[in-house]
Scaffold this motif. Sequence first.
Motif, short mmCIF file in Angstrom:
data_model
loop_
_atom_site.label_atom_id
_atom_site.label_comp_id
_atom_site.label_asym_id
_atom_site.label_seq_id
_atom_site.Cartn_x
_atom_site.Cartn_y
_atom_site.Cartn_z
N PRO A 132 29.73 36.07 41.22
CA PRO A 132 30.07 35.71 42.47
C PRO A 132 31.65 35.30 42.81
N VAL A 133 32.58 35.54 41.88
CA VAL A 133 33.75 35.28 41.85
C VAL A 133 34.59 36.36 42.32
N GLY A 134 35.71 36.40 43.01
CA GLY A 134 36.39 37.45 43.36
C GLY A 134 37.72 37.37 42.41
N SER A 135 38.49 38.36 42.85
CA SER A 135 39.82 38.70 42.29
C SER A 135 40.88 39.03 42.83
N GLY A 136 42.09 39.14 42.50
CA GLY A 136 43.17 39.73 43.09
C GLY A 136 43.19 41.29 42.99
N PRO A 137 43.94 42.13 43.17
CA PRO A 137 44.02 43.41 42.79
C PRO A 137 43.42 44.10 41.69
N ALA A 138 42.73 44.72 41.41
CA ALA A 138 42.30 45.27 40.05
C ALA A 138 41.97 46.85 40.29
N TYR A 139 42.01 47.27 39.01
CA TYR A 139 41.61 48.98 39.04
C TYR A 139 40.13 48.87 38.66
N PRO A 140 39.42 49.96 39.38
CA PRO A 140 38.15 49.85 39.12
C PRO A 140 37.52 49.71 37.58
N GLY A 141 36.50 48.77 37.37
CA GLY A 141 35.92 48.48 35.94
C GLY A 141 35.95 47.11 36.15
N PHE A 142 36.35 46.50 34.91
CA PHE A 142 36.18 44.96 34.73
C PHE A 142 37.30 44.44 33.92
N LEU A 143 38.01 45.22 33.25
CA LEU A 143 39.19 44.70 32.33
C LEU A 143 40.31 44.32 33.06
N THR A 144 40.61 44.70 34.33
CA THR A 144 41.77 44.06 35.17
C THR A 144 41.26 43.05 36.38
#
Length: 323
Positions: A132-144
């Motif tokens: 349920p936690v969002g994030s800033g810009p990321a590349y598709p996947g989980f590592l970023t």
Amino acid sequence: MSRFDLPLDQLRTYRSSSHEPEDFDAFWAKTLDEARSHELAARFERVDAGLATVEVYDATFAGFGGHPVKGWFVLPAGTGEPLPVVVEFLGYGGGRGLPHTHLLWASAGFAHFVMDARGQGSGGTGGDTPDPVGSGPAYPGFLTRGIEDPYGYYYRRLFTDAVRAVEAARSHPLTDASRTAAVGVSQGGGITLAVGGLVPDLVAIAPDVPFLCDFPRATTLTDRTPYREVATYLRTHRGRTEQVARTLAYFDGVHFAARGAAPALFSTALEDLTCPPSTVFAAFNAYAHEEKAIEVYEYNDHEGGETFQQAAQLRWLPGKLTA
């Protein structure tokens, strides 16, 4: 696939250049204290999986932020006394799947707890735990996801879930909490190393071809995902290399390995482009406990030892769990 990494004799002495943050221990102590402010609320609901030799329970517990995390808890049928427990963590993109795919450790006579991976479970085996936690810009996947700040990074949540999964597994009346081991392949191996560094009283860990190790080398050595996700992110977000390196240092398996307090059985494959052997040896060579071994598969890619490594674990792990 040809060999691309260091020769084996150099791998056995290789050391990572990953810089450990000065507040590494404080960061993780604060993180786990916050998680433990929520009730563990572990629940185990019996399900009919159509299996005669094991009993299966749909498990739920409170992970990072008190968020509900799913799992499978599998026991040999007719268990009446507490058993040693093997806690398993999953590979990148995978979820807990269906219970009949998790029979190995219960068949060997142990309790088995499989943790679902939050937000994953659409890359091969299905998952049932949202993130349920969002994030800033990321590349598709989980590592970023959330890589701008260690406090918002995805793996802070996932590693915290993993520690809580150990606590949930130990809370069941048919597990012997004093005899707990952690195992996992790839991402699961990286999580296993983190748990080995954060839970001081495990009896053994077995990280196979572990991911999330030696980020400075991994993110510049291989073009294969998931590590390539970091390079792709930095290709777009120019000038953030130091910021990203600072975040990743809190999650590097090399630093958790330096705190490893249980016997360990690693594995690596010399043609592994996903988790290059030097990154695995970086964690193995840093591993603190004197009782450690590594199985080397010379002509394999990221599949590593597969069933051969499981056989090696079946020869090694029971002696640790029943000692």
